[in-house]
Every structure is written in C-alpha cells, then in structure tokens.
Design an enzyme around this catalytic site. Structure first.
Site, PDB file in Angstrom:
ATOM      1  N   HIS A   1       0.836  -1.207   0.000  1.00 13.99           N
ATOM      2  CA  HIS A   1       0.000   0.000   0.000  1.00 13.99           C
ATOM      3  C   HIS A   1       0.863   1.246   0.000  1.00 13.99           C
ATOM      4  O   HIS A   1       2.022   1.220   0.414  1.00 13.99           O
ATOM      5  CB  HIS A   1      -0.932   0.012   1.218  1.00 13.99           C
ATOM      6  CG  HIS A   1      -0.198  -0.004   2.525  1.00 13.99           C
ATOM      7  ND1 HIS A   1       0.273  -1.161   3.094  1.00 13.99           N
ATOM      8  CD2 HIS A   1       0.167   0.994   3.364  1.00 13.99           C
ATOM      9  CE1 HIS A   1       0.884  -0.882   4.223  1.00 13.99           C
ATOM     10  NE2 HIS A   1       0.853   0.428   4.411  1.00 13.99           N
TER      11      HIS A   1
ATOM     12  N   HIS B   1       0.727   5.448   1.151  1.00 15.14           N
ATOM     13  CA  HIS B   1       0.062   6.486   1.946  1.00 15.14           C
ATOM     14  C   HIS B   1       0.023   7.795   1.167  1.00 15.14           C
ATOM     15  O   HIS B   1       1.014   8.169   0.532  1.00 15.14           O
ATOM     16  CB  HIS B   1       0.864   6.793   3.220  1.00 15.14           C
ATOM     17  CG  HIS B   1       1.017   5.664   4.170  1.00 15.14           C
ATOM     18  ND1 HIS B   1       0.314   5.581   5.348  1.00 15.14           N
ATOM     19  CD2 HIS B   1       1.801   4.553   4.149  1.00 15.14           C
ATOM     20  CE1 HIS B   1       0.661   4.491   6.005  1.00 15.14           C
ATOM     21  NE2 HIS B   1       1.579   3.846   5.298  1.00 15.14           N
TER      22      HIS B   1
END
Ligand code: 5GP
Ligand code: ZN
Length: 137
Positions: A100, A102
């Site tokens: 992932h 941010h």
C-alpha cells in the site's frame, strides 16, 4: 485472499472501510489512524506483501490511483504539500504487510510523521471519503 491480512479482509468487504475509489486492480480508503485530515491508503487488490512481490501491473495500477487521489485531495484540502510514502519491511516502518501507499496532506510546519496513534471518528472519515471521492476526475 490472505485470511490473516486486514487489507485483504477490507477488500473482500469482511471488514468495514471508508472507500474513496476502486478500479480492477487497486482500492483507496481512509486510514483509520490518520496522520492528518485526508490521509488515504491505496492498496493492490491482490495480496502482495511489499514492492518486491508486487507485479509491475499492480504497481502501475496503484500509481495511477495515487495520482488520481492526490488531485482529489488537492481540490478538497488545498494542502501546502502531500507526502506519498510506501514502506517495505518492519525496518522501514511497515506495519501492515499488504502492499500500500500512503497519501498524507501536509501543512507548513507539520512534523514529518508517517504514523499516528489515535483513531479518527468514523463519521468524520465517512465525510472526508465522500468529499475526496466527489472531487475525483
Ligand atoms: P504501514 O505502517 O504498513 O505503512 O501502514 C499501515 C497503515 O494502515 C497505518 O497508517 C494504519 O493506521 C493503517 N491501518 C491499520 N489498520 C487499519 C484498518 O483496519 N483500517 C484502515 N483503514 N487502516 C488501518
Ligand atoms: Zn492482504
């Protein structure tokens, strides 16, 4: 699907999340412990632990989605800056082992934190998710 992975469970709908956007290969939702208002995570839909495992196609999908969300965040919050960060391995600060990125809006003078302690109010996250979602091209 990795049963022990919270992001896989979010992708499957088994855990709730405040979704901002999704396409075939990527999903964006609000971080429940935001470093700043508007902190969004973009994940690969498939489970890859980190950048070393993720396929070029899945990395490209996340990258395109990150750019899309970044523009939405800019419309909604007009931040002074935007941190785009992606951590690999606990030594780098990674805490959820599903790939992932941010997106963290920054104001001048904000500390460069990548993690926060407190949880945001769900209603507030829902409101922000809807605003960013509504600001996407
Ligand atoms: P990492 O440290 O792996 O780069 O980032 C993991 C992020 O996931 C952290 O910012 C943390 O606040 C966020 N997070 C952890 N658990 C959950 C969850 O259940 N839902 C959401 N939306 N975010 C989470
Ligand atoms: Zn996963």
């Amino acid at each position: 699907m990795n049963e022990d992975c919270i992001f896989c469970r979010i992708r499957e709908g088994a855990l709730p999340a405040h979704k901002v956007y999704e396409d075939e290969s990527s999903l964006a939702f609000m971080d429940t412990s935001p470093v700043s208002e508007g902190h969004v995570l973009v994940i690969t839909k498939d489970h890859y632990e980190n950048i070393f495992e993720a396929t070029p196609e899945s990395l490209a999908a996340v990258s395109n989605t990150v750019a899309k969300i970044a523009k939405g965040i800019r419309v909604v919050f007009s931040p002074d800056g935007l941190t785009v960060a992606q951590l690999n391995g606990s030594a780098a600060g990674q805490t959820v082992f599903h790939y992932h990125t941010h997106l963290i809006p920054r104001r001048d003078g904000d500390p460069m934190d990548l993690h926060a302690r407190g949880q945001a109010e769900p209603d507030k996250l829902a409101e922000i998710a809807a605003k960013i979602s509504g600001a996407l091209d």
